[in-house]
Design a protein around this motif. Sequence first.
Motif, PDB file in Angstrom:
ATOM      1  N   GLN A   1      16.046 -56.076   4.850  1.00 28.91           N
ATOM      2  CA  GLN A   1      14.994 -55.310   4.181  1.00 28.91           C
ATOM      3  C   GLN A   1      13.726 -56.142   4.029  1.00 28.91           C
ATOM      4  O   GLN A   1      12.619 -55.617   4.151  1.00 28.91           O
ATOM      5  CB  GLN A   1      15.468 -54.820   2.811  1.00 28.91           C
ATOM      6  CG  GLN A   1      16.503 -53.728   2.872  1.00 28.91           C
ATOM      7  CD  GLN A   1      17.025 -53.336   1.502  1.00 28.91           C
ATOM      8  OE1 GLN A   1      16.652 -53.909   0.479  1.00 28.91           O
ATOM      9  NE2 GLN A   1      17.913 -52.349   1.476  1.00 28.91           N
ATOM     10  N   ALA A   2      13.873 -57.435   3.780  1.00 29.56           N
ATOM     11  CA  ALA A   2      12.701 -58.314   3.659  1.00 29.56           C
ATOM     12  C   ALA A   2      11.945 -58.371   4.983  1.00 29.56           C
ATOM     13  O   ALA A   2      10.710 -58.313   5.003  1.00 29.56           O
ATOM     14  CB  ALA A   2      13.126 -59.712   3.223  1.00 29.56           C
ATOM     15  N   GLU A   3      12.684 -58.480   6.071  1.00 31.19           N
ATOM     16  CA  GLU A   3      12.035 -58.482   7.386  1.00 31.19           C
ATOM     17  C   GLU A   3      11.337 -57.156   7.653  1.00 31.19           C
ATOM     18  O   GLU A   3      10.198 -57.134   8.131  1.00 31.19           O
ATOM     19  CB  GLU A   3      13.063 -58.759   8.485  1.00 31.19           C
ATOM     20  CG  GLU A   3      13.553 -60.186   8.500  1.00 31.19           C
ATOM     21  CD  GLU A   3      14.598 -60.419   9.571  1.00 31.19           C
ATOM     22  OE1 GLU A   3      14.451 -61.404  10.299  1.00 31.19           O
ATOM     23  OE2 GLU A   3      15.547 -59.609   9.674  1.00 31.19           O
TER      24      GLU A   3
ATOM     25  N   ASP B   1       8.224 -57.017   5.674  1.00 28.88           N
ATOM     26  CA  ASP B   1       7.169 -57.815   6.311  1.00 28.88           C
ATOM     27  C   ASP B   1       6.510 -57.052   7.454  1.00 28.88           C
ATOM     28  O   ASP B   1       5.284 -57.081   7.599  1.00 28.88           O
ATOM     29  CB  ASP B   1       7.725 -59.145   6.818  1.00 28.88           C
ATOM     30  CG  ASP B   1       7.908 -60.169   5.713  1.00 28.88           C
ATOM     31  OD1 ASP B   1       7.350 -59.970   4.609  1.00 28.88           O
ATOM     32  OD2 ASP B   1       8.605 -61.169   5.955  1.00 28.88           O
ATOM     33  N   PHE B   2       7.311 -56.373   8.262  1.00 32.12           N
ATOM     34  CA  PHE B   2       6.746 -55.583   9.365  1.00 32.12           C
ATOM     35  C   PHE B   2       5.857 -54.464   8.821  1.00 32.12           C
ATOM     36  O   PHE B   2       4.754 -54.229   9.319  1.00 32.12           O
ATOM     37  CB  PHE B   2       7.848 -54.976  10.245  1.00 32.12           C
ATOM     38  CG  PHE B   2       8.651 -55.984  11.012  1.00 32.12           C
ATOM     39  CD1 PHE B   2       8.053 -57.076  11.629  1.00 32.12           C
ATOM     40  CD2 PHE B   2      10.026 -55.842  11.121  1.00 32.12           C
ATOM     41  CE1 PHE B   2       8.803 -58.005  12.341  1.00 32.12           C
ATOM     42  CE2 PHE B   2      10.786 -56.763  11.829  1.00 32.12           C
ATOM     43  CZ  PHE B   2      10.175 -57.849  12.443  1.00 32.12           C
ATOM     44  N   LEU B   3       6.336 -53.781   7.796  1.00 27.77           N
ATOM     45  CA  LEU B   3       5.567 -52.696   7.193  1.00 27.77           C
ATOM     46  C   LEU B   3       4.264 -53.226   6.592  1.00 27.77           C
ATOM     47  O   LEU B   3       3.190 -52.646   6.794  1.00 27.77           O
ATOM     48  CB  LEU B   3       6.399 -51.984   6.122  1.00 27.77           C
ATOM     49  CG  LEU B   3       5.698 -50.884   5.327  1.00 27.77           C
ATOM     50  CD1 LEU B   3       5.221 -49.761   6.239  1.00 27.77           C
ATOM     51  CD2 LEU B   3       6.628 -50.346   4.243  1.00 27.77           C
ATOM     52  N   LEU B   4       4.356 -54.335   5.870  1.00 27.06           N
ATOM     53  CA  LEU B   4       3.158 -54.907   5.249  1.00 27.06           C
ATOM     54  C   LEU B   4       2.155 -55.372   6.296  1.00 27.06           C
ATOM     55  O   LEU B   4       0.946 -55.241   6.108  1.00 27.06           O
ATOM     56  CB  LEU B   4       3.541 -56.058   4.318  1.00 27.06           C
ATOM     57  CG  LEU B   4       4.370 -55.671   3.097  1.00 27.06           C
ATOM     58  CD1 LEU B   4       4.743 -56.909   2.291  1.00 27.06           C
ATOM     59  CD2 LEU B   4       3.639 -54.657   2.235  1.00 27.06           C
TER      60      LEU B   4
ATOM     61  N   MET C   1      17.635 -45.788   4.241  1.00 27.36           N
ATOM     62  CA  MET C   1      17.251 -44.983   3.087  1.00 27.36           C
ATOM     63  C   MET C   1      16.271 -45.752   2.198  1.00 27.36           C
ATOM     64  O   MET C   1      15.255 -45.210   1.750  1.00 27.36           O
ATOM     65  CB  MET C   1      18.498 -44.578   2.290  1.00 27.36           C
ATOM     66  CG  MET C   1      18.232 -43.521   1.231  1.00 27.36           C
ATOM     67  SD  MET C   1      19.720 -43.074   0.271  1.00 27.36           S
ATOM     68  CE  MET C   1      20.850 -42.531   1.540  1.00 27.36           C
ATOM     69  N   MET C   2      16.553 -47.020   1.961  1.00 27.63           N
ATOM     70  CA  MET C   2      15.654 -47.838   1.142  1.00 27.63           C
ATOM     71  C   MET C   2      14.290 -47.982   1.810  1.00 27.63           C
ATOM     72  O   MET C   2      13.256 -47.903   1.149  1.00 27.63           O
ATOM     73  CB  MET C   2      16.262 -49.225   0.905  1.00 27.63           C
ATOM     74  CG  MET C   2      17.432 -49.229  -0.049  1.00 27.63           C
ATOM     75  SD  MET C   2      16.988 -48.703  -1.715  1.00 27.63           S
ATOM     76  CE  MET C   2      15.986 -50.072  -2.247  1.00 27.63           C
ATOM     77  N   ILE C   3      14.309 -48.195   3.105  1.00 20.83           N
ATOM     78  CA  ILE C   3      13.052 -48.355   3.837  1.00 20.83           C
ATOM     79  C   ILE C   3      12.226 -47.076   3.757  1.00 20.83           C
ATOM     80  O   ILE C   3      11.006 -47.121   3.583  1.00 20.83           O
ATOM     81  CB  ILE C   3      13.339 -48.790   5.291  1.00 20.83           C
ATOM     82  CG1 ILE C   3      13.907 -50.218   5.282  1.00 20.83           C
ATOM     83  CG2 ILE C   3      12.091 -48.689   6.157  1.00 20.83           C
ATOM     84  CD1 ILE C   3      14.594 -50.626   6.561  1.00 20.83           C
ATOM     85  N   GLU C   4      12.894 -45.936   3.830  1.00 16.52           N
ATOM     86  CA  GLU C   4      12.177 -44.666   3.705  1.00 16.52           C
ATOM     87  C   GLU C   4      11.529 -44.532   2.327  1.00 16.52           C
ATOM     88  O   GLU C   4      10.375 -44.122   2.212  1.00 16.52           O
ATOM     89  CB  GLU C   4      13.136 -43.498   3.963  1.00 16.52           C
ATOM     90  CG  GLU C   4      12.441 -42.160   4.048  1.00 16.52           C
ATOM     91  CD  GLU C   4      13.377 -41.032   4.444  1.00 16.52           C
ATOM     92  OE1 GLU C   4      12.974 -39.866   4.259  1.00 16.52           O
ATOM     93  OE2 GLU C   4      14.496 -41.294   4.921  1.00 16.52           O
ATOM     94  N   PHE C   5      12.267 -44.891   1.279  1.00 11.07           N
ATOM     95  CA  PHE C   5      11.701 -44.855  -0.073  1.00 11.07           C
ATOM     96  C   PHE C   5      10.463 -45.749  -0.172  1.00 11.07           C
ATOM     97  O   PHE C   5       9.430 -45.339  -0.694  1.00 11.07           O
ATOM     98  CB  PHE C   5      12.731 -45.328  -1.111  1.00 11.07           C
ATOM     99  CG  PHE C   5      13.614 -44.252  -1.671  1.00 11.07           C
ATOM    100  CD1 PHE C   5      13.108 -43.260  -2.497  1.00 11.07           C
ATOM    101  CD2 PHE C   5      14.974 -44.248  -1.396  1.00 11.07           C
ATOM    102  CE1 PHE C   5      13.929 -42.280  -3.040  1.00 11.07           C
ATOM    103  CE2 PHE C   5      15.807 -43.272  -1.932  1.00 11.07           C
ATOM    104  CZ  PHE C   5      15.284 -42.288  -2.752  1.00 11.07           C
TER     105      PHE C   5
END
Length: 181
Positions: A92-94, A97-100, A63-67
């Motif tokens: 979430q940090a990892e 990093d993947f998203l960034l 859910m956090m990742i979706e936000f």
Amino acid sequence: MRLVMLGGPGSGKSTQSHNLSQELKLPVISMGGILREAIANATPLGIKAKPYVERGDLLPDPMMIEFIQQRLVQEDGGQGWILEGYPRTAFQAEELDFLLEDLGQPLDWALYLKIDEATMVERSLNRSLFDDHPEAITTRIGKFHEYTVPLLEYYAAKQNLLTVNAYPEVDQVTKLILARL
């Protein structure tokens, strides 16, 4: 510049994010603000998030990742940002990093605003947010200890963690941060 603000409840993450935004001309991406807005507007994701927020619990990682995914792709973040209230866990940090990496937006620094637990409680009780009641504060402090130490270790291992003493007056903390960036 891309910054992540870390710290316990009442450590000054929102305040320092705002101050740094003014100084560095970067938008603040506040997970607390995003969550409160989604809950107030009764968005589908906000409705799912509301019970967690009311209890002071962390939202499930998906859910956090979706936000955060929805927010980071908006136009104002291309040149940098200050992310406040996310990530809360090493996982979430990892994922961040993947998203960034996918977005071509590497993280510059994770700033940790360090205060003790008594100060967290005192400062949190002096705010007027709907979710700042003693039970939720106690829960958030417990979650902070449970999840933040591994998160700090994660960023320390990547050599992009800056720990800042967050006890002084607000403006002094801002100056301390700016001097270290």
